[in-house]
Design a protein around this motif. Structure first.
Motif, PDB file in Angstrom:
ATOM      1  N   CYS A  82      -7.368 -18.927 -17.664  1.00  0.00           N
ATOM      2  CA  CYS A  82      -6.615 -17.774 -17.057  1.00  0.00           C
ATOM      3  C   CYS A  82      -7.185 -16.615 -16.989  1.00  0.00           C
ATOM      4  O   CYS A  82      -7.715 -16.313 -18.119  1.00  0.00           O
ATOM      5  CB  CYS A  82      -5.395 -17.898 -18.053  1.00  0.00           C
ATOM      6  SG  CYS A  82      -4.069 -16.706 -17.323  1.00  0.00           S
ATOM      7  N   ALA A  84      -5.422 -13.755 -15.749  1.00  0.00           N
ATOM      8  CA  ALA A  84      -4.181 -12.793 -15.519  1.00  0.00           C
ATOM      9  C   ALA A  84      -4.264 -11.873 -16.527  1.00  0.00           C
ATOM     10  O   ALA A  84      -5.064 -11.905 -17.668  1.00  0.00           O
ATOM     11  CB  ALA A  84      -2.952 -13.570 -15.335  1.00  0.00           C
ATOM     12  N   CYS A  87      -3.661 -12.691 -20.309  1.00  0.00           N
ATOM     13  CA  CYS A  87      -4.625 -13.481 -20.973  1.00  0.00           C
ATOM     14  C   CYS A  87      -6.045 -12.651 -21.255  1.00  0.00           C
ATOM     15  O   CYS A  87      -6.733 -12.445 -22.034  1.00  0.00           O
ATOM     16  CB  CYS A  87      -5.186 -14.699 -20.299  1.00  0.00           C
ATOM     17  SG  CYS A  87      -3.932 -15.999 -20.530  1.00  0.00           S
ATOM     18  N   CYS A 123      -2.695 -17.167 -13.859  1.00  0.00           N
ATOM     19  CA  CYS A 123      -1.670 -17.423 -14.691  1.00  0.00           C
ATOM     20  C   CYS A 123      -1.313 -19.024 -14.966  1.00  0.00           C
ATOM     21  O   CYS A 123      -0.934 -19.503 -13.611  1.00  0.00           O
ATOM     22  CB  CYS A 123      -0.363 -16.696 -14.109  1.00  0.00           C
ATOM     23  SG  CYS A 123       1.113 -16.614 -15.423  1.00  0.00           S
ATOM     24  N   GLY A 125       1.252 -19.481 -16.991  1.00  0.00           N
ATOM     25  CA  GLY A 125       2.633 -19.464 -17.663  1.00  0.00           C
ATOM     26  C   GLY A 125       2.771 -19.454 -18.988  1.00  0.00           C
ATOM     27  O   GLY A 125       3.841 -19.733 -19.765  1.00  0.00           O
ATOM     28  N   CYS A 127       1.912 -16.855 -21.047  1.00  0.00           N
ATOM     29  CA  CYS A 127       1.336 -15.611 -21.305  1.00  0.00           C
ATOM     30  C   CYS A 127       1.480 -15.227 -22.768  1.00  0.00           C
ATOM     31  O   CYS A 127       0.737 -14.558 -23.783  1.00  0.00           O
ATOM     32  CB  CYS A 127       2.068 -14.616 -20.521  1.00  0.00           C
ATOM     33  SG  CYS A 127       1.947 -14.836 -18.942  1.00  0.00           S
ATOM     34  N   ALA A 130      -1.375 -16.516 -25.139  1.00  0.00           N
ATOM     35  CA  ALA A 130      -2.835 -16.226 -24.503  1.00  0.00           C
ATOM     36  C   ALA A 130      -3.971 -16.028 -25.551  1.00  0.00           C
ATOM     37  O   ALA A 130      -3.486 -15.617 -26.654  1.00  0.00           O
ATOM     38  CB  ALA A 130      -2.698 -14.822 -23.885  1.00  0.00           C
TER      39      ALA A 130
END
Length: 157
Positions: A82, A84, A87, A123, A125, A127, A130
């Motif tokens: 990830c 995003a 992360c 992402c 999902g 989060c 992370a």
């Protein structure tokens, strides 16, 4: 992108014929073609376009927009990390750098022995857990440097 053989083209046509009556059949057809061949062969785009009465550019636009569609076969194992914001804040950039160095590949590349493909994903999902990764379709949270080393060992890197 790889070329489509005559046998592959026949199979792509059959997939289109099976799904053409669905509402919005393009994405399901692309998914099924990739499931069948491990990627979307170049010639498949034209076949799909003809079957759906679309331009090849329209089909290519959809196939290239979605990151999960591949132009070439992936390695035996696929590791997605990830990238995003959550992360990144928890060390995903350093994790990605570690894996790229270890595998000697960049993002969206496959090792020379075809064992591992490394892909960025935005992402998963997870989060709250992370940094996150996905290994062969299984999500993994709280991926530390040591945990990633164990994952790489497990997949034979």
């Amino acid at each position: 992108m790889s070329e489509t053989t005559k046998d592959q083209n026949v199979r792509v046509e059959a997939i289109c014929d099976q799904m053409i009556t669905m509402e919005g059949p393009l994405l399901p057809i692309l998914h099924e073609v990739q499931e069948e061949f491990g990627h979307i062969p170049e010639g498949a785009l034209q076949t799909i376009a003809k079957k759906l009465n679309l331009s090849r550019a329209e089909v290519h636009g959809v196939a290239s927009f979605y990151h999960d569609f591949r132009e070439e076969k992936a390695g035996k194992h696929v590791i997605k990390i990830c990238r995003a914001e959550a992360c990144q804040a928890m060390g995903a950039d350093a994790l990605g750098d570690q894996v790229r160095r270890h595998l000697k590949v960049d993002w969206s590349q496959t090792t020379s022995d075809r064992k591992i493909t490394l892909e960025p994903v935005f992402c998963l999902g997870l989060c709250a857990c992370a940094p996150a990764a996905m290994v062969d379709g299984k999500v993994v949270g709280r991926v530390t440097r040591d945990r990633m080393n164990r994952i790489l060992d497990e997949v034979g890197a």
